[in-house]
Each structure stands twice: as structure tokens, then as C-alpha cells.
Design a protein around this motif. Structure first.
Motif, short mmCIF file in Angstrom:
data_model
loop_
_atom_site.label_atom_id
_atom_site.label_comp_id
_atom_site.label_asym_id
_atom_site.label_seq_id
_atom_site.Cartn_x
_atom_site.Cartn_y
_atom_site.Cartn_z
N GLY A 225 -2.49 5.37 8.05
CA GLY A 225 -2.22 4.75 6.76
C GLY A 225 -0.82 4.21 6.58
N ARG A 226 0.03 4.32 7.59
CA ARG A 226 1.42 3.89 7.42
C ARG A 226 1.57 2.37 7.43
NH1 ARG A 226 1.94 8.65 10.27
NH2 ARG A 226 1.96 7.70 12.33
N ALA A 227 0.72 1.65 8.15
CA ALA A 227 0.78 0.19 8.10
C ALA A 227 0.43 -0.29 6.69
CB ALA A 227 -0.17 -0.42 9.13
N PHE A 228 -0.55 0.35 6.08
CA PHE A 228 -0.94 -0.02 4.72
C PHE A 228 0.17 0.34 3.74
CE2 PHE A 228 -3.02 0.72 0.63
CZ PHE A 228 -3.74 -0.45 0.49
N ALA A 229 0.80 1.50 3.94
CA ALA A 229 1.90 1.91 3.06
C ALA A 229 3.07 0.95 3.17
CB ALA A 229 2.35 3.33 3.40
N LEU A 230 3.33 0.44 4.38
CA LEU A 230 4.40 -0.54 4.57
C LEU A 230 4.08 -1.82 3.82
CD1 LEU A 230 7.00 -1.53 5.90
CD2 LEU A 230 5.65 -2.18 7.90
N TYR A 231 2.82 -2.24 3.88
CA TYR A 231 2.40 -3.43 3.13
C TYR A 231 2.63 -3.22 1.63
CZ TYR A 231 -1.16 -5.22 -0.05
OH TYR A 231 -1.81 -5.69 -1.16
N VAL A 232 2.23 -2.06 1.13
CA VAL A 232 2.37 -1.78 -0.31
C VAL A 232 3.83 -1.78 -0.72
CG1 VAL A 232 2.04 -0.03 -2.11
CG2 VAL A 232 0.21 -0.48 -0.47
N ALA A 233 4.68 -1.08 0.04
CA ALA A 233 6.10 -1.01 -0.30
C ALA A 233 6.75 -2.39 -0.24
CB ALA A 233 6.81 -0.04 0.65
N SER A 234 6.44 -3.16 0.79
CA SER A 234 7.04 -4.49 0.95
C SER A 234 6.60 -5.44 -0.15
CB SER A 234 6.67 -5.08 2.32
OG SER A 234 7.09 -4.23 3.36
N TYR A 235 5.32 -5.37 -0.50
CA TYR A 235 4.83 -6.23 -1.56
C TYR A 235 5.50 -5.89 -2.89
CZ TYR A 235 1.92 -8.10 -5.25
OH TYR A 235 1.49 -8.73 -6.39
N CYS A 236 5.61 -4.59 -3.18
CA CYS A 236 6.20 -4.17 -4.45
C CYS A 236 7.66 -4.61 -4.55
CB CYS A 236 6.11 -2.65 -4.59
SG CYS A 236 4.43 -2.03 -4.88
N ALA A 237 8.38 -4.58 -3.42
CA ALA A 237 9.78 -5.00 -3.43
C ALA A 237 9.91 -6.45 -3.88
CB ALA A 237 10.39 -4.82 -2.04
N GLY A 238 8.99 -7.29 -3.45
CA GLY A 238 9.03 -8.69 -3.86
C GLY A 238 8.46 -8.91 -5.25
N ARG A 239 7.40 -8.18 -5.57
CA ARG A 239 6.75 -8.37 -6.86
C ARG A 239 7.70 -8.03 -8.00
NH1 ARG A 239 1.52 -8.68 -9.09
NH2 ARG A 239 1.85 -9.05 -11.31
#
Length: 321
Positions: free
Chosen positions: A205-219
Motif C-alpha cells: 500500500g505504500r505506492a498508493f500512500a505516496l500517490y495520496v500524499a503527493s496529490y494532497c500536497a498539490g491540491r
């Protein structure tokens, strides 16, 4: 006078005979296909079986659409239930209005049901889908362009978005194209996850968590630029607070998961009895079988040579005697 700007479409729907093709819905559909296609390729590369991603998406996508719409309607209820509004519009999803937070949350529930039915771990499936989801969001954001919505503050930059509609309180003019900013950010997130997954072998699940964290940083910073009506808490838009909270949770998961379960799953999907393993697993098994066969052959050759030496020594002794 504006020398350059991004024009908005004069209409968000094209009539194909009796069938209306709405730009917003078209972008969502294309995004889903891209996510499933890329997710399937990544799933097979991890040793999964072809078609599994699509089968689970049959559960995840409808749940995600319902969750995304619910989040939007609940957080912007005044658009549908205030005086002069028609509550029936809350069901017109083709007119725009999907909250990514609700879509991911409910989509995860649907994916969990699908994964449970197939007997595979949800985190592994989510890792395979992560970059595809980011690319799907990048495509889906262009639906806001068709609807002339979710733009930012007024600007005269060359890449400003020109709004021509005066409906629902819009003021014609040129504004920051926040839909474009988020679309480009999501493309970057998708490639970041692909690179990090290859470089660090992310799993559990860490690839998905990286996606979530990266998206939130931009959002967070993109949301701050928007000027559409939204609820505020302590001076910040609700979605900014949501992005901050989800970002923190994703980072915590990344850290704790890496300590508790380092590495990547060796088996992501069990092979049903009587069926051939997936291509990735098959290649691995074949390589191991070939290696074992070569080792057995070498051992047999060594034994035969040893026996031949014994026979030769025995013959020599007999002759000498």
C-alpha cells in the motif's frame, strides 16, 4: 486587451443524433479506462492475473462515483437545497460535481469488496492502480473546462482561462486555470509514483500512500487559489483542511508500513487449483525449474564421472594383481 488566453468551449455537450455526449462525463469515462488499462499492466507485472483489475474495478468505480457525488452534495448542499434551488439537480452528476475525497473513500470500500471476493490483498491492488488513478484525475479535470467551473482568481497571464458564461453567478473574464494546474500536477504525481515504485520496490500500500500524499500536497495550494463558493473553517476552505489531514495520514502510513512490513509482496494473487499461473509467476517458476534441472544435470554428470573413475581404478588394480 488580452493578447493570449485559454478559450472555454461554447458548450459542454455535443449531440450525436438522439444521444447527448457531455464533455464532463466523457472525461470521466476516458480517465477510468486509462486507470484500468495501466493498472492491469502493473498488476500483471507484479505476478497478478489479467482481468483481475477490471473485475475489481466493477465494484470500485460505481462506489467511487456515488461517494464522490455524496461528498460534493454534502459539502455544497446550498447549491441544491437552498431557497430557489431544485434538489433534483443533486442527481445530475453529468453537470459536474464529484469530490475526490468521497470518490477515493467509497471507491476503496468497493475495491475491498472486490478484493475479498477474489482473495487478494487490497493494498497490493491499490499499489498497482495508484499511478493510473492520478492520470485518470488529470483527464477528468478537463471536464471542469467543458463546464466552465472551478477556476481561480482573476489574472491576465498568457495562459489565463477565459470564462464566457454568466450563469450561476459567474463573471465573464480571465482567471487562473486551476483545472489545468491540477491536471498537470496529477500527471506529475503519476510519473512520480511509477519512478518511486521501480526505484524503491514499494509494496503493502505504500505506492498508493505516496500517490495520496503527493496529490494532497498539490491540491492544498491549488484549492487555495479557487474563488468558487465553499465552506471555510478558520479562514481556510474545507478542502484545504481535508488535504492537510489526508496528507498527514498518508505520510504516517508510509513511515509505519515501511518499518512494519518492508519490501514488496511476493505473491499478490493466489492461483486457483487446476489453472496455470499468471505470466509473471509462470516465467519465474520456469526459470526456477530450469535452474533446478541444470543443477540436477550437473550433479548427475559429476556422479557419472566419479563412478567412471572408480571403475578405472578397479580395473587397474585387477590388472596389477
Amino acid at each position: 486587451m488580452d493578447l493570449a488566453f485559454i478559450p472555454s468551449p461554447s458548450r459542454g455537450v455535443v449531440e450525436l443524433g438522439p444521444i447527448p455526449l457531455r464533455g464532463y462525463a466523457f472525461c470521466i469515462i476516458i480517465g477510468v479506462f486509462v486507470a484500468v488499462w495501466l493498472g492491469n499492466k502493473r498488476w500483471i507485472a507484479r505476478g497478478g492475473r489479467p482481468g483481475t483489475v477490471a473485475d475489481i474495478s466493477v465494484w470500485a468505480v460505481p462506489f467511487g462515483l456515488v461517494g464522490g457525488r455524496l461528498y460534493h452534495v454534502i459539502t455544497d448542499y446550498q447549491l441544491y437545497f437552498s431557497e430557489g434551488r431544485d434538489w433534483v439537480d443533486a442527481f445530475k452528476i453529468w453537470e459536474g460535481g464529484l469530490g475526490i475525497w468521497g470518490a477515493i473513500a467509497f471507491g476503496a470500500v468497493g475495491a475491498w469488496i472486490g478484493c475479498r471476493r477474489r482473495g487478494i490483498p487490497l493494498p497490493a491492488w491499490a499499489d498497482a492502480l495508484a499511478p493510473g488513478i492520478a492520470f485518470a484525475q488529470a483527464i477528468g479535470r478537463w471536464g471542469n473546462w467543458f463546464n466552465q467551473e472551478l477556476y481561480g482568481k482573476a489574472t491576465d497571464l498568457p495562459w489565463a482561462l477565459k470564462i464566457t458564461s454568466a450563469e450561476d453567478g459567474r463573471v465573464p473574464g480571465t482567471y487562473h486555470p486551476t483545472f489545468l494546474y491540477e491536471s498537470l500536477w496529477c500527471v506529475g504525481v503519476g510519473f512520480l509514483v511509477i519512478w518511486a515504485d521501480r526505484r524503491f520496490k514499494l509494496g503493502h500500500g505504500r505506492a498508493f500512500a505516496l500517490y495520496v500524499a503527493s496529490y494532497c500536497a498539490g491540491r492544498g495550494w491549488i484549492e487555495y487559489m479557487r474563488v468558487d463558493d465553499a465552506h471555510h473553517v478558520l479562514g481556510l476552505r474545507l478542502n484545504v483542511w481535508t488535504a492537510i489531514a489526508v496528507f498527514v495520514l498518508a505520510v504516517i502510513y508510509l513511515v509505519l508500513s515501511a518499518k512494519k512490513r518492508p519490501g514488496r509482496e511476493e505473491i499478490v494473487e493466489p492461483v486457483p487449483a487446476g489453472e496455470e499461473p499468471a505470466d509473471g509467476a509462470s516465467s519465474k517458476d520456469e526459470a526456477e525449474s530450469e535452474s533446478e534441472a541444470e543443477s540436477s544435470k550437473d550433479a548427475k554428470d559429476a556422479k557419472d564421472a566419479k563412478d567412471a573413475d572408480k571403475d578405472k581404478d578397479g580395473a587397474g588394480s585387477a590388472k596389477k594383481g
